[in-house]
Design a protein around this motif. Structure first.
Motif, PDB file in Angstrom:
ATOM      1  N   VAL A  14     -43.074 -64.369 -44.974  1.00 23.31           N
ATOM      2  CA  VAL A  14     -42.685 -64.998 -43.704  1.00 23.31           C
ATOM      3  C   VAL A  14     -41.355 -65.713 -43.872  1.00 23.31           C
ATOM      4  CG1 VAL A  14     -43.282 -66.832 -42.080  1.00 23.31           C
ATOM      5  CG2 VAL A  14     -45.013 -65.195 -42.794  1.00 23.31           C
ATOM      6  N   ASN A  15     -41.204 -66.428 -44.968  1.00 23.76           N
ATOM      7  CA  ASN A  15     -39.955 -67.150 -45.191  1.00 23.76           C
ATOM      8  C   ASN A  15     -38.791 -66.195 -45.396  1.00 23.76           C
ATOM      9  OD1 ASN A  15     -37.920 -68.680 -47.121  1.00 23.76           O
ATOM     10  ND2 ASN A  15     -39.010 -70.151 -45.842  1.00 23.76           N
ATOM     11  N   LEU A  16     -39.007 -65.111 -46.087  1.00 19.07           N
ATOM     12  CA  LEU A  16     -37.943 -64.134 -46.306  1.00 19.07           C
ATOM     13  C   LEU A  16     -37.491 -63.531 -44.981  1.00 19.07           C
ATOM     14  CD1 LEU A  16     -36.271 -62.594 -48.415  1.00 19.07           C
ATOM     15  CD2 LEU A  16     -38.091 -60.892 -48.449  1.00 19.07           C
ATOM     16  N   ILE A  17     -38.427 -63.187 -44.118  1.00 14.34           N
ATOM     17  CA  ILE A  17     -38.082 -62.625 -42.811  1.00 14.34           C
ATOM     18  C   ILE A  17     -37.337 -63.647 -41.958  1.00 14.34           C
ATOM     19  CG2 ILE A  17     -39.067 -61.782 -40.634  1.00 14.34           C
ATOM     20  CD1 ILE A  17     -41.262 -60.449 -42.402  1.00 14.34           C
ATOM     21  N   LEU A  18     -37.825 -64.883 -41.944  1.00 15.63           N
ATOM     22  CA  LEU A  18     -37.141 -65.930 -41.178  1.00 15.63           C
ATOM     23  C   LEU A  18     -35.730 -66.181 -41.695  1.00 15.63           C
ATOM     24  CD1 LEU A  18     -40.002 -68.537 -40.690  1.00 15.63           C
ATOM     25  CD2 LEU A  18     -38.905 -67.163 -38.917  1.00 15.63           C
ATOM     26  N   ILE A  72     -33.464 -63.232 -40.617  1.00 12.05           N
ATOM     27  CA  ILE A  72     -33.115 -63.274 -39.199  1.00 12.05           C
ATOM     28  C   ILE A  72     -32.013 -64.301 -38.963  1.00 12.05           C
ATOM     29  CG2 ILE A  72     -33.984 -63.918 -36.911  1.00 12.05           C
ATOM     30  CD1 ILE A  72     -36.674 -62.703 -37.742  1.00 12.05           C
ATOM     31  N   PHE A  73     -32.242 -65.496 -39.461  1.00  8.97           N
ATOM     32  CA  PHE A  73     -31.253 -66.568 -39.357  1.00  8.97           C
ATOM     33  C   PHE A  73     -31.636 -67.613 -40.383  1.00  8.97           C
ATOM     34  CE2 PHE A  73     -29.293 -70.302 -37.179  1.00  8.97           C
ATOM     35  CZ  PHE A  73     -27.997 -69.846 -37.213  1.00  8.97           C
ATOM     36  N   TRP A  74     -30.676 -68.244 -40.987  1.00 11.62           N
ATOM     37  CA  TRP A  74     -30.918 -69.136 -42.116  1.00 11.62           C
ATOM     38  C   TRP A  74     -31.726 -70.371 -41.746  1.00 11.62           C
ATOM     39  CZ3 TRP A  74     -28.894 -74.092 -42.540  1.00 11.62           C
ATOM     40  CH2 TRP A  74     -29.109 -74.722 -43.763  1.00 11.62           C
ATOM     41  N   LEU A  75     -31.456 -70.981 -40.611  1.00 11.39           N
ATOM     42  CA  LEU A  75     -32.079 -72.260 -40.259  1.00 11.39           C
ATOM     43  C   LEU A  75     -33.608 -72.189 -40.130  1.00 11.39           C
ATOM     44  CD1 LEU A  75     -31.536 -75.225 -39.698  1.00 11.39           C
ATOM     45  CD2 LEU A  75     -31.256 -74.631 -37.286  1.00 11.39           C
ATOM     46  N   PRO A  76     -34.187 -71.197 -39.454  1.00 12.28           N
ATOM     47  CA  PRO A  76     -35.659 -71.141 -39.423  1.00 12.28           C
ATOM     48  C   PRO A  76     -36.274 -70.984 -40.813  1.00 12.28           C
ATOM     49  CG  PRO A  76     -34.753 -69.704 -37.759  1.00 12.28           C
ATOM     50  CD  PRO A  76     -33.606 -70.178 -38.584  1.00 12.28           C
ATOM     51  N   GLY A  77     -35.627 -70.225 -41.671  1.00 15.46           N
ATOM     52  CA  GLY A  77     -36.108 -70.088 -43.044  1.00 15.46           C
ATOM     53  C   GLY A  77     -36.044 -71.390 -43.807  1.00 15.46           C
ATOM     54  N   CYS A  78     -35.010 -72.152 -43.569  1.00 13.70           N
ATOM     55  CA  CYS A  78     -34.853 -73.460 -44.220  1.00 13.70           C
ATOM     56  C   CYS A  78     -35.929 -74.433 -43.742  1.00 13.70           C
ATOM     57  CB  CYS A  78     -33.459 -73.989 -43.929  1.00 13.70           C
ATOM     58  SG  CYS A  78     -33.065 -75.515 -44.779  1.00 13.70           S
ATOM     59  N   ILE A  79     -36.179 -74.467 -42.451  1.00 13.91           N
ATOM     60  CA  ILE A  79     -37.208 -75.349 -41.898  1.00 13.91           C
ATOM     61  C   ILE A  79     -38.584 -74.956 -42.419  1.00 13.91           C
ATOM     62  CG2 ILE A  79     -38.368 -76.025 -39.760  1.00 13.91           C
ATOM     63  CD1 ILE A  79     -35.588 -75.754 -38.399  1.00 13.91           C
ATOM     64  N   HIS A  80     -38.856 -73.665 -42.440  1.00 17.26           N
ATOM     65  CA  HIS A  80     -40.148 -73.180 -42.940  1.00 17.26           C
ATOM     66  C   HIS A  80     -40.317 -73.516 -44.417  1.00 17.26           C
ATOM     67  CE1 HIS A  80     -42.916 -70.030 -44.527  1.00 17.26           C
ATOM     68  NE2 HIS A  80     -43.619 -70.421 -43.463  1.00 17.26           N
ATOM     69  N   ALA A  81     -39.265 -73.410 -45.195  1.00 17.38           N
ATOM     70  CA  ALA A  81     -39.337 -73.735 -46.623  1.00 17.38           C
ATOM     71  C   ALA A  81     -39.675 -75.198 -46.833  1.00 17.38           C
ATOM     72  CB  ALA A  81     -38.022 -73.383 -47.308  1.00 17.38           C
TER      73      ALA A  81
END
Length: 51
Positions: free
Chosen positions: A29-33, A36-45
């Motif tokens: 999920v984090n890799l996909i986020l 797609i765009f860096w910020l959602p992945g950062c928040i999820h992490a």
């Protein structure tokens, strides 16, 4: 949360999730986020590594 985890959460979020939880659904999920765009992945992490 260590300083290394915070730095990894900001720079390369999938790596910090991988180190904390291993290969699994949270990592994918984090890799996909992040792809797609860096910020959602950062928040999820930050959310996932805080557990």
């Amino acid at each position: 949360m260590s300083l290394l985890t915070i730095i990894l959460n900001i720079l390369i979020p999938p790596v910090s999730v991988l180190l904390k939880h291993g290969l699994g659904a949270k990592f994918l999920v984090n890799l996909i986020l992040t792809l797609i765009f860096w910020l959602p992945g950062c928040i999820h992490a930050f959310y996932v590594t805080q557990e």
